[in-house]
Design an enzyme around this catalytic site. Structure first.
Site, PDB file in Angstrom:
ATOM      1  N   HIS A 118       0.847  -1.194   0.000  1.00 51.90           N
ATOM      2  CA  HIS A 118       0.000   0.000   0.000  1.00 51.90           C
ATOM      3  C   HIS A 118       0.887   1.250   0.000  1.00 51.90           C
ATOM      4  O   HIS A 118       2.109   1.158   0.182  1.00 51.90           O
ATOM      5  CB  HIS A 118      -0.933   0.004   1.221  1.00 51.90           C
TER       6      HIS A 118
HETATM    7  P1  TYD Z   1      -1.818  -3.094   7.483  1.00 54.28           P
HETATM    8  O1  TYD Z   1      -1.422  -1.684   7.674  1.00 54.28           O
HETATM    9  O2  TYD Z   1      -2.499  -3.463   6.204  1.00 54.28           O
HETATM   10  O3  TYD Z   1      -0.549  -4.042   7.678  1.00 54.28           O
HETATM   11  P2  TYD Z   1       0.749  -4.263   6.788  1.00 54.28           P
HETATM   12  O4  TYD Z   1       0.935  -3.051   5.931  1.00 54.28           O
HETATM   13  O5  TYD Z   1       1.820  -4.437   7.788  1.00 54.28           O
HETATM   14  O6  TYD Z   1       0.594  -5.496   5.976  1.00 54.28           O
HETATM   15  O7  TYD Z   1      -2.711  -3.511   8.717  1.00 54.28           O
HETATM   16  C1  TYD Z   1      -3.126  -4.849   8.931  1.00 54.28           C
HETATM   17  C2  TYD Z   1      -4.400  -4.813   9.755  1.00 54.28           C
HETATM   18  O8  TYD Z   1      -4.149  -4.205  11.033  1.00 54.28           O
HETATM   19  C3  TYD Z   1      -5.532  -4.024   9.096  1.00 54.28           C
HETATM   20  O9  TYD Z   1      -6.743  -4.739   9.333  1.00 54.28           O
HETATM   21  C4  TYD Z   1      -5.571  -2.726   9.854  1.00 54.28           C
HETATM   22  C5  TYD Z   1      -5.013  -3.099  11.217  1.00 54.28           C
HETATM   23  N1  TYD Z   1      -4.249  -1.990  11.829  1.00 54.28           N
HETATM   24  C6  TYD Z   1      -4.831  -1.230  12.828  1.00 54.28           C
HETATM   25  O10 TYD Z   1      -5.999  -1.463  13.236  1.00 54.28           O
HETATM   26  N2  TYD Z   1      -4.110  -0.217  13.398  1.00 54.28           N
HETATM   27  C7  TYD Z   1      -2.855   0.060  12.982  1.00 54.28           C
HETATM   28  O11 TYD Z   1      -2.204   1.006  13.526  1.00 54.28           O
HETATM   29  C8  TYD Z   1      -2.264  -0.724  11.924  1.00 54.28           C
HETATM   30  C9  TYD Z   1      -0.868  -0.454  11.433  1.00 54.28           C
HETATM   31  C10 TYD Z   1      -3.000  -1.738  11.381  1.00 54.28           C
END
Ligand code: TYD
Length: 144
Positions: free
Chosen positions: A57
């Site tokens: 992302h």
């Molecule tokens: P995501 O940011 O997509 O993780 P990565 O980029 O590491 O693969 O987040 C994964 C899940 O965690 C998504 O459902 C959102 C949740 N999340 C939160 O609720 N709060 C946060 O601060 C973060 C970073 C993620």
């Protein structure tokens, strides 16, 4: 590409202060002296199964410092035109990622901990999760 549109060269690896001690080192990250933002949120990835890929992302506003607090991993940075891969494997180095950069995190070593210092609280609407949307936004910004 216009100068004002963030590109991968606006992302850099910062050497963080390390206080060496035979009984264990300390690394310090202070907002004003090291980071170009105030830290509003800290999170960390751990217990990442081998072969997993995280990220995938970009952010509209959020800035981050990513640190391999333990182990190692690779961060692929992509500004829509250029890509580069940064290998992080030392707790006293952090990768600063500016907004508008697509990132993927791969090749986690066993026991890796990916520590993230973020400029904003969690906000789902700050994410661009679709690569074709990201490309459209970047192409428009480059053309404008
Ligand atoms: P995501 O940011 O997509 O993780 P990565 O980029 O590491 O693969 O987040 C994964 C899940 O965690 C998504 O459902 C959102 C949740 N999340 C939160 O609720 N709060 C946060 O601060 C973060 C970073 C993620």
């Amino acid at each position: 590409m216009k100068d004002c549109v963030p590109n991968i060269y606006n992302c850099s690896v910062l050497e963080l202060t390390r206080i060496h001690n035979p009984s264990g080192n300390i690394t310090i990250v202070q907002s004003e002296s090291v980071l170009p933002f105030d830290v509003r949120r800290v999170y960390y990835l751990y217990d990442v199964p081998g072969g997993s890929e995280r990220g995938g992302h970009a952010h509209k506003v959020l800035q981050q410092l990513i640190v391999a607090a333990s182990g190692s991993f690779d961060v692929i940075l992509d500004d829509g035109t250029m890509k580069k891969t940064v290998h992080l494997n030392r707790p006293n180095y952090g990768l600063l990622i500016v907004p508008g950069i697509w990132r993927e995190i791969i090749n986690f070593s066993s026991g890796a901990i990916c520590l993230v210092l973020a400029s904003e609280r969690y906000n789902p609407s700050d994410y661009i999760r679709d690569y074709s949307d990201f490309k459209k936004i970047k192409d428009l910004a480059d053309a404008g």
